[in-house]
Scaffold this motif. Sequence first.
Motif, PDB file in Angstrom:
ATOM      1  N   ARG A 159     -15.779   6.176   9.172  1.00 20.18           N
ATOM      2  CA  ARG A 159     -14.621   5.720  10.414  1.00 20.18           C
ATOM      3  C   ARG A 159     -15.072   6.281  11.805  1.00 20.18           C
TER       4      ARG A 159
ATOM      5  N   GLU B  58       0.961  -1.155  -0.051  1.00 20.28           N
ATOM      6  CA  GLU B  58      -0.050  -0.017   0.100  1.00 20.28           C
ATOM      7  C   GLU B  58       0.929   0.875   0.101  1.00 20.28           C
TER       8      GLU B  58
ATOM      9  N   ARG C 273       1.427  11.426   1.963  1.00 26.90           N
ATOM     10  CA  ARG C 273       0.867  12.321   3.123  1.00 26.90           C
ATOM     11  C   ARG C 273       1.336  13.675   2.805  1.00 26.90           C
TER      12      ARG C 273
ATOM     13  N   GLY D  49      -4.721  10.727  10.706  1.00 26.18           N
ATOM     14  CA  GLY D  49      -4.859   9.189  10.706  1.00 26.18           C
ATOM     15  C   GLY D  49      -3.779   8.682  11.777  1.00 26.18           C
ATOM     16  N   HIS D  50      -3.282   7.559  10.955  1.00 28.65           N
ATOM     17  CA  HIS D  50      -2.117   6.703  11.601  1.00 28.65           C
ATOM     18  C   HIS D  50      -0.975   7.322  11.606  1.00 28.65           C
TER      19      HIS D  50
ATOM     20  N   ASP E 125     -13.180   6.844  -0.257  1.00 30.28           N
ATOM     21  CA  ASP E 125     -12.666   5.596   0.545  1.00 30.28           C
ATOM     22  C   ASP E 125     -11.192   5.595   0.506  1.00 30.28           C
ATOM     23  N   THR E 126     -10.481   6.156  -0.087  1.00 28.53           N
ATOM     24  CA  THR E 126      -8.887   5.758  -0.154  1.00 28.53           C
ATOM     25  C   THR E 126      -8.027   7.041   0.002  1.00 28.53           C
ATOM     26  N   CYS E 127      -8.951   8.210   0.114  1.00 30.31           N
ATOM     27  CA  CYS E 127      -8.095   9.565   0.338  1.00 30.31           C
ATOM     28  C   CYS E 127      -8.758  10.166   1.544  1.00 30.31           C
ATOM     29  N   ARG E 128      -7.965  11.216   2.132  1.00 31.61           N
ATOM     30  CA  ARG E 128      -8.685  12.071   2.788  1.00 31.61           C
ATOM     31  C   ARG E 128      -8.586  13.471   2.198  1.00 31.61           C
TER      32      ARG E 128
ATOM     33  N   ASP F  76      -3.969  13.101   2.339  1.00 34.16           N
ATOM     34  CA  ASP F  76      -3.082  12.004   2.346  1.00 34.16           C
ATOM     35  C   ASP F  76      -4.124  10.989   1.502  1.00 34.16           C
ATOM     36  N   PHE F  77      -3.459   9.941   0.892  1.00 32.28           N
ATOM     37  CA  PHE F  77      -4.105   9.124   0.040  1.00 32.28           C
ATOM     38  C   PHE F  77      -3.244   7.609  -0.036  1.00 32.28           C
ATOM     39  N   LYS F  78      -4.034   6.739  -0.531  1.00 36.92           N
ATOM     40  CA  LYS F  78      -3.471   5.204  -0.529  1.00 36.92           C
ATOM     41  C   LYS F  78      -3.489   4.853  -2.264  1.00 36.92           C
TER      42      LYS F  78
HETATM   43  P1  5GP Z   1      -3.731   5.818   7.548  1.00 40.79           P
HETATM   44  O1  5GP Z   1      -2.330   5.408   7.491  1.00 40.79           O
HETATM   45  O2  5GP Z   1      -3.680   7.483   8.189  1.00 40.79           O
HETATM   46  O3  5GP Z   1      -4.844   5.038   8.011  1.00 40.79           O
HETATM   47  O4  5GP Z   1      -4.330   6.151   6.086  1.00 40.79           O
HETATM   48  C1  5GP Z   1      -3.735   7.121   5.114  1.00 40.79           C
HETATM   49  C2  5GP Z   1      -4.340   7.358   3.801  1.00 40.79           C
HETATM   50  O5  5GP Z   1      -4.457   6.066   3.433  1.00 40.79           O
HETATM   51  C3  5GP Z   1      -6.033   7.517   4.167  1.00 40.79           C
HETATM   52  O6  5GP Z   1      -6.514   8.680   3.147  1.00 40.79           O
HETATM   53  C4  5GP Z   1      -6.812   6.224   3.843  1.00 40.79           C
HETATM   54  O7  5GP Z   1      -8.165   6.439   3.388  1.00 40.79           O
HETATM   55  C5  5GP Z   1      -5.809   5.597   3.079  1.00 40.79           C
HETATM   56  N1  5GP Z   1      -5.902   4.167   3.691  1.00 40.79           N
HETATM   57  C6  5GP Z   1      -4.813   3.528   4.163  1.00 40.79           C
HETATM   58  N2  5GP Z   1      -4.969   2.145   4.175  1.00 40.79           N
HETATM   59  C7  5GP Z   1      -6.120   1.847   3.625  1.00 40.79           C
HETATM   60  C8  5GP Z   1      -6.945   0.868   3.459  1.00 40.79           C
HETATM   61  O8  5GP Z   1      -6.336  -0.205   3.867  1.00 40.79           O
HETATM   62  N3  5GP Z   1      -7.867   0.906   2.798  1.00 40.79           N
HETATM   63  C9  5GP Z   1      -8.212   1.936   2.266  1.00 40.79           C
HETATM   64  N4  5GP Z   1      -9.471   2.336   1.491  1.00 40.79           N
HETATM   65  N5  5GP Z   1      -7.828   3.241   2.351  1.00 40.79           N
HETATM   66  C10 5GP Z   1      -6.750   3.216   3.057  1.00 40.79           C
END
Ligand code: 5GP
Length: 239
Positions: free
Chosen positions: A216, A90, A94, A99-100, A197-200, A175-177
Motif C-alpha cells: 500500500r 467487515e 485493533r 491505518g484508518h 493481506d488482512t492483518c497488520r 489489527d486485522f479484518k
Molecule cells: P484499516 O481500517 O486501518 O484500513 O484496516 C484495519 C485492518 O483491517 C488492517 O489490518 C487491514 O489489512 C484490514 N482491512 C480492512 N479493510 C480491509 C479490506 O477491505 N481488505 C483487506 N484485505 N483488509 C482490510
Amino acid sequence: MHRERLLYEGKAKKVFSTDDPDVLIVSYKDDATAFDGQKKGVISGKGAINNRMTNHFMRKLAAAGVPTHYLEELNERETAVRKVTIVPLEVIVRNISAGHFSSRYGVEEGLVFDEPIVEFSYKNDDLHDPLVNDDHAVALKLATREEISTIRSYALQINELLKALLLEAGVTLVDFKLEFGKTSDGALVLADEISPDTCRFWDSKTGEKLDKDRFRRDLGKVEDAYQEMQRRVMGGKDV
Ligand code: 5GP
C-alpha cells in the motif's frame, strides 16, 4: 471433489462451486489491490502463502473451539470450504493504532490500546465500506443483535488466540479484518482469510512492517515480507 463453475471473482480470490452443494473451492490469486481498487499490482507467491497461512490459523482456531468454514487444503492455492452466506460486515479488531484509525481520529501510529477495539464496516464497494455501529447494522438488517454479540465474542477470542500464536513468532498483531458467514443450518462461522493481506503484522523487536502495508505504502520488499511471515508462522513447513 471437483471444481465446477466460477461463482465469483474478487480482488484476491476466486470462488468455484463443486459437485457438493455445501462445498465451495476458494482459489487464492497473486493480484493485490489497495485504496478501493485504485492501486493494483501483483505480489508474486502471495496466493500460495495466504492460502497456507489462512488454513494454518483456521485449523488452530477450530482446535480452540472457534467454528470456521475451513474443510480441506486441496493444493498450494486452493482450499475446500463450507458454503456460507457472508454476513455483510467487515469485522475489524485493533490492538494498536494504525491505518484508518490513525487517519480518522488524528492520532499517530503505534498507540497501544488498554483494551482491543472491535469495529464494523458495512461491506459495500459502492459506499466504500462505511463504518457502522451495532444499531446501524441492526437497522440495515445486516445482522441481528444476537448475531452481532456472537460475532464480537468470537472476534475477541480470535484476537487472543492469534496474538499468542504470533507472539511466539516474534510478531505483534496490530489489527486485522475478519468476515463471518452463516451455514445452511444458521450457524455463524469464521470465513474469508487471515493473512498479511488482512492483518497488520509488525516485527516485535524492530517494528518492521511484515504485511500488505509494504505494498500500500510502496515500502519495498513486499514479497520478502510475505515469505518472512510464512517462515515465522509455519516454520518453513510446506503445509
Ligand atoms: P484499516 O481500517 O486501518 O484500513 O484496516 C484495519 C485492518 O483491517 C488492517 O489490518 C487491514 O489489512 C484490514 N482491512 C480492512 N479493510 C480491509 C479490506 O477491505 N481488505 C483487506 N484485505 N483488509 C482490510
